[in-house]
Design a protein around this motif. Structure first.
Motif, PDB file in Angstrom:
ATOM      1  N   LEU A 140       0.822  -1.212   0.000  1.00  0.00           N
ATOM      2  CA  LEU A 140       0.000   0.000   0.000  1.00  0.00           C
ATOM      3  C   LEU A 140       0.854   1.260   0.000  1.00  0.00           C
ATOM      4  CD1 LEU A 140      -2.674   1.531   0.220  1.00  0.00           C
ATOM      5  CD2 LEU A 140      -2.584   1.179   2.698  1.00  0.00           C
ATOM      6  N   GLY A 141       1.708   1.398   1.001  1.00  0.00           N
ATOM      7  CA  GLY A 141       2.529   2.597   1.109  1.00  0.00           C
ATOM      8  C   GLY A 141       3.503   2.741  -0.047  1.00  0.00           C
ATOM      9  N   LEU A 142       4.107   1.635  -0.474  1.00  0.00           N
ATOM     10  CA  LEU A 142       5.062   1.692  -1.574  1.00  0.00           C
ATOM     11  C   LEU A 142       4.374   2.071  -2.879  1.00  0.00           C
ATOM     12  CD1 LEU A 142       7.340  -1.416  -0.880  1.00  0.00           C
ATOM     13  CD2 LEU A 142       7.735   0.970  -0.311  1.00  0.00           C
ATOM     14  N   THR A 143       3.155   1.581  -3.085  1.00  0.00           N
ATOM     15  CA  THR A 143       2.421   1.927  -4.303  1.00  0.00           C
ATOM     16  C   THR A 143       2.094   3.414  -4.345  1.00  0.00           C
ATOM     17  OG1 THR A 143       1.450  -0.282  -4.474  1.00  0.00           O
ATOM     18  CG2 THR A 143       0.337   1.494  -5.639  1.00  0.00           C
ATOM     19  N   VAL A 144       1.607   3.955  -3.232  1.00  0.00           N
ATOM     20  CA  VAL A 144       1.260   5.375  -3.177  1.00  0.00           C
ATOM     21  C   VAL A 144       2.496   6.243  -3.398  1.00  0.00           C
ATOM     22  CG1 VAL A 144       0.378   7.213  -1.703  1.00  0.00           C
ATOM     23  CG2 VAL A 144      -0.712   4.967  -1.664  1.00  0.00           C
ATOM     24  N   ALA A 145       3.585   5.917  -2.705  1.00  0.00           N
ATOM     25  CA  ALA A 145       4.818   6.690  -2.869  1.00  0.00           C
ATOM     26  C   ALA A 145       5.339   6.601  -4.299  1.00  0.00           C
ATOM     27  CB  ALA A 145       5.876   6.188  -1.887  1.00  0.00           C
ATOM     28  N   PHE A 146       5.295   5.398  -4.866  1.00  0.00           N
ATOM     29  CA  PHE A 146       5.775   5.223  -6.240  1.00  0.00           C
ATOM     30  C   PHE A 146       4.916   6.009  -7.226  1.00  0.00           C
ATOM     31  CE2 PHE A 146       5.554   3.013 -10.314  1.00  0.00           C
ATOM     32  CZ  PHE A 146       6.893   2.992 -10.673  1.00  0.00           C
ATOM     33  N   LEU A 147       3.603   6.006  -7.046  1.00  0.00           N
ATOM     34  CA  LEU A 147       2.728   6.725  -7.966  1.00  0.00           C
ATOM     35  C   LEU A 147       3.021   8.223  -7.953  1.00  0.00           C
ATOM     36  CD1 LEU A 147      -0.721   4.948  -7.411  1.00  0.00           C
ATOM     37  CD2 LEU A 147       0.703   4.886  -9.464  1.00  0.00           C
ATOM     38  N   ILE A 148       3.267   8.773  -6.769  1.00  0.00           N
ATOM     39  CA  ILE A 148       3.568  10.210  -6.674  1.00  0.00           C
ATOM     40  C   ILE A 148       4.879  10.538  -7.379  1.00  0.00           C
ATOM     41  CG2 ILE A 148       4.088  12.103  -5.101  1.00  0.00           C
ATOM     42  CD1 ILE A 148       2.241  10.774  -3.053  1.00  0.00           C
ATOM     43  N   VAL A 149       5.934   9.816  -7.027  1.00  0.00           N
ATOM     44  CA  VAL A 149       7.256  10.097  -7.590  1.00  0.00           C
ATOM     45  C   VAL A 149       7.278   9.815  -9.090  1.00  0.00           C
ATOM     46  CG1 VAL A 149       9.693   9.475  -7.512  1.00  0.00           C
ATOM     47  CG2 VAL A 149       8.382   9.650  -5.386  1.00  0.00           C
ATOM     48  N   PHE A 150       6.697   8.686  -9.482  1.00  0.00           N
ATOM     49  CA  PHE A 150       6.701   8.291 -10.887  1.00  0.00           C
ATOM     50  C   PHE A 150       5.917   9.276 -11.751  1.00  0.00           C
ATOM     51  CE2 PHE A 150       4.927   5.507 -14.334  1.00  0.00           C
ATOM     52  CZ  PHE A 150       6.124   5.277 -14.990  1.00  0.00           C
ATOM     53  N   THR A 151       4.771   9.744 -11.263  1.00  0.00           N
ATOM     54  CA  THR A 151       3.973  10.712 -12.018  1.00  0.00           C
ATOM     55  C   THR A 151       4.704  12.038 -12.165  1.00  0.00           C
ATOM     56  OG1 THR A 151       1.891   9.699 -11.282  1.00  0.00           O
ATOM     57  CG2 THR A 151       1.791  11.981 -12.057  1.00  0.00           C
ATOM     58  N   LEU A 152       5.310  12.524 -11.093  1.00  0.00           N
ATOM     59  CA  LEU A 152       6.051  13.789 -11.171  1.00  0.00           C
ATOM     60  C   LEU A 152       7.252  13.671 -12.111  1.00  0.00           C
ATOM     61  CD1 LEU A 152       6.015  14.895  -7.410  1.00  0.00           C
ATOM     62  CD2 LEU A 152       4.641  15.805  -9.285  1.00  0.00           C
ATOM     63  N   LEU A 153       7.951  12.547 -12.052  1.00  0.00           N
ATOM     64  CA  LEU A 153       9.098  12.332 -12.939  1.00  0.00           C
ATOM     65  C   LEU A 153       8.658  12.316 -14.400  1.00  0.00           C
ATOM     66  CD1 LEU A 153      12.135  11.600 -13.285  1.00  0.00           C
ATOM     67  CD2 LEU A 153      11.447   9.198 -13.102  1.00  0.00           C
ATOM     68  N   CYS A 154       7.574  11.615 -14.694  1.00  0.00           N
ATOM     69  CA  CYS A 154       7.090  11.530 -16.073  1.00  0.00           C
ATOM     70  C   CYS A 154       6.598  12.882 -16.571  1.00  0.00           C
ATOM     71  CB  CYS A 154       5.989  10.484 -16.176  1.00  0.00           C
ATOM     72  SG  CYS A 154       6.560   8.775 -16.008  1.00  0.00           S
ATOM     73  N   MET A 155       5.881  13.636 -15.737  1.00  0.00           N
ATOM     74  CA  MET A 155       5.405  14.953 -16.148  1.00  0.00           C
ATOM     75  C   MET A 155       6.575  15.890 -16.452  1.00  0.00           C
ATOM     76  SD  MET A 155       2.154  14.948 -16.350  1.00  0.00           S
ATOM     77  CE  MET A 155       2.134  13.198 -16.785  1.00  0.00           C
ATOM     78  N   HIS A 156       7.649  15.772 -15.656  1.00  0.00           N
ATOM     79  CA  HIS A 156       8.846  16.592 -15.891  1.00  0.00           C
ATOM     80  C   HIS A 156       9.461  16.272 -17.251  1.00  0.00           C
ATOM     81  CE1 HIS A 156      12.704  18.568 -15.204  1.00  0.00           C
ATOM     82  NE2 HIS A 156      13.292  17.427 -15.492  1.00  0.00           N
ATOM     83  N   HIS A 157       9.615  15.008 -17.561  1.00  0.00           N
ATOM     84  CA  HIS A 157      10.226  14.608 -18.827  1.00  0.00           C
ATOM     85  C   HIS A 157       9.292  14.872 -20.010  1.00  0.00           C
ATOM     86  CE1 HIS A 157      13.998  12.850 -17.503  1.00  0.00           C
ATOM     87  NE2 HIS A 157      13.353  12.273 -16.496  1.00  0.00           N
ATOM     88  N   ILE A 158       7.990  14.738 -19.809  1.00  0.00           N
ATOM     89  CA  ILE A 158       7.044  15.036 -20.886  1.00  0.00           C
ATOM     90  C   ILE A 158       7.103  16.519 -21.249  1.00  0.00           C
ATOM     91  CG2 ILE A 158       4.591  15.198 -21.453  1.00  0.00           C
ATOM     92  CD1 ILE A 158       4.184  12.610 -19.851  1.00  0.00           C
ATOM     93  N   ALA A 159       7.138  17.382 -20.235  1.00  0.00           N
ATOM     94  CA  ALA A 159       7.219  18.824 -20.491  1.00  0.00           C
ATOM     95  C   ALA A 159       8.527  19.188 -21.185  1.00  0.00           C
ATOM     96  CB  ALA A 159       7.076  19.596 -19.179  1.00  0.00           C
ATOM     97  N   ASN A 160       9.648  18.632 -20.705  1.00  0.00           N
ATOM     98  CA  ASN A 160      10.937  18.913 -21.335  1.00  0.00           C
ATOM     99  C   ASN A 160      10.997  18.362 -22.751  1.00  0.00           C
ATOM    100  OD1 ASN A 160      11.850  20.213 -19.055  1.00  0.00           O
ATOM    101  ND2 ASN A 160      12.998  18.471 -18.269  1.00  0.00           N
ATOM    102  N   GLY A 161      10.463  17.152 -22.939  1.00  0.00           N
ATOM    103  CA  GLY A 161      10.460  16.561 -24.268  1.00  0.00           C
ATOM    104  C   GLY A 161       9.583  17.338 -25.239  1.00  0.00           C
ATOM    105  N   PHE A 162       8.453  17.844 -24.761  1.00  0.00           N
ATOM    106  CA  PHE A 162       7.576  18.650 -25.604  1.00  0.00           C
ATOM    107  C   PHE A 162       8.277  19.938 -26.015  1.00  0.00           C
ATOM    108  CE2 PHE A 162       4.066  21.549 -26.486  1.00  0.00           C
ATOM    109  CZ  PHE A 162       3.212  20.757 -27.224  1.00  0.00           C
ATOM    110  N   ALA A 163       9.016  20.546 -25.086  1.00  0.00           N
ATOM    111  CA  ALA A 163       9.752  21.766 -25.393  1.00  0.00           C
ATOM    112  C   ALA A 163      10.858  21.504 -26.412  1.00  0.00           C
ATOM    113  CB  ALA A 163      10.336  22.362 -24.113  1.00  0.00           C
ATOM    114  N   GLU A 164      11.579  20.388 -26.239  1.00  0.00           N
ATOM    115  CA  GLU A 164      12.637  20.039 -27.196  1.00  0.00           C
ATOM    116  C   GLU A 164      12.062  19.733 -28.584  1.00  0.00           C
ATOM    117  OE1 GLU A 164      14.821  16.811 -25.595  1.00  0.00           O
ATOM    118  OE2 GLU A 164      15.491  17.915 -23.807  1.00  0.00           O
ATOM    119  N   ARG A 165      10.921  19.064 -28.587  1.00  0.00           N
ATOM    120  CA  ARG A 165      10.299  18.665 -29.865  1.00  0.00           C
ATOM    121  C   ARG A 165       9.895  19.884 -30.680  1.00  0.00           C
ATOM    122  NH1 ARG A 165       4.748  15.083 -29.989  1.00  0.00           N
ATOM    123  NH2 ARG A 165       4.303  15.202 -32.220  1.00  0.00           N
ATOM    124  N   HIS A 166       9.352  20.891 -30.015  1.00  0.00           N
ATOM    125  CA  HIS A 166       8.889  22.089 -30.718  1.00  0.00           C
ATOM    126  C   HIS A 166       9.902  23.241 -30.647  1.00  0.00           C
ATOM    127  CE1 HIS A 166       4.821  20.527 -31.443  1.00  0.00           C
ATOM    128  NE2 HIS A 166       4.911  19.960 -30.239  1.00  0.00           N
TER     129      HIS A 166
END
Length: 290
Positions: free
Chosen positions: A262-288
């Motif tokens: 339970l705790g590991l899933t919640v912690a992983f979801l928070i960190v994993f989502t923030l990490l992916c959003m960071h890379h998606i934003a940077n990748g979108f900026a690089e792409r355009h």
């Protein structure tokens, strides 16, 4: 066949789409693993918390876009009509709002929401979630407002702006359609992706702070369950502390994905989502090439 090949070529080429795929695939793996090894009540709590977190973050993004668009048009209109006193008044109010740290402002707004729910003014999650989104949007939208005003100032220095005004095109059409929509929507979309990640971070942080410091009150007012509030639950705390236990007892690591899920899933979801959003934003900026 060509469509499939084009899709895979795009995933290999563009960093933003690649990380979006990684995020979706990671969420799917977590769901399948939890279905297999996590008890159903805990699994439903995670699903509800994740859904509420994403829904509120999406509403924050919409509120930020709306507030920024209104503020940008107001400031531009007051500037063009040389209405100095209203312009200075509005600028002072926005700068005063800007001076409040985002996490402090959101925390104070959450206290207000908790007070309203306790008094019965807000009774359902359907009404609480938009109210929370509006509060977070108030402390984030100035960043998008600055971007919109920078884009308007940039295009006002170009010849096409004066040419369109000479041709009789309305000012609001030039600003909203030709500048913000046709020539700046990629920049705005990239900023909104970052705003979504920022909303997830602020929401989880404030929910965690409130749930730890005011757990009895929060249970009484029944705020919507989010990943941040789930992380503050006693079960999640014990699961997170088990990570520290493995540092001195490495053999216990094999029990983590099954006993403390339970705790590991919640912690992983928070960190994993923030990490992916960071890379998606940077990748979108690089792409355009922003």
């Amino acid at each position: 066949m060509r469509t499939t090949e084009k899709l895979f070529a795009q995933l290999r080429t563009h960093k933003d789409t690649r990380w979006l795929t990684v995020w979706v695939a990671g969420l799917l793996c977590i769901v399948l693993w939890d279905l297999a090894f996590l008890n159903r009540p805990a699994f439903m709590k995670i699903i509800q918390g994740f859904w509420n977190t994403m829904a509120i973050a999406f509403l924050v993004t919409l509120c930020t876009l709306l507030f920024a668009w209104v503020a940008t048009n107001l400031l531009h209109t007051l500037t063009m009509r040389t209405m100095r006193v209203p312009y200075l008044t509005l600028s002072f109010a926005l700068n005063l709002l800007r001076s409040v740290p985002q996490i402090v402002g959101v925390l104070l707004f959450y206290v207000l929401v908790a007070s309203l729910v306790q008094k019965g003014s807000l009774s359902s999650s359907a009404a609480i979630a938009p109210f929370m989104a509006v509060g977070m949007g108030l402390f984030i939208f100035l960043e998008l407002t600055d971007l919109m005003r920078e884009r308007i100032d940039h295009f006002r220095r170009l010849d096409f702006y004066n040419a369109m005004r000479v041709c009789g095109v309305q000012e609001k059409r030039i600003v909203n359609f030709d500048i913000l929509w046709k020539n700046s929507r990629v920049h705005i979309l990239n900023k909104l992706i970052a705003v979504f990640g920022m909303a997830v971070f602020l929401q989880c942080s404030v929910d965690f702070i409130i749930s730890v410091g005011l757990s009895n009150n929060v249970n009484a007012v029944n705020l919507p369950s989010t990943l941040g509030s789930l992380l503050a639950k006693i079960d999640s705390k014990q699961d997170i502390l088990a990570l520290g236990y493995t540092l001195t007892h490495p053999s216990y690591a094999a029990h983590l994905p099954f006993t403390h899920l339970l705790g590991l899933t919640v912690a992983f979801l928070i960190v994993f989502t923030l990490l992916c959003m960071h890379h998606i934003a940077n990748g979108f900026a690089e792409r355009h090439r922003l």
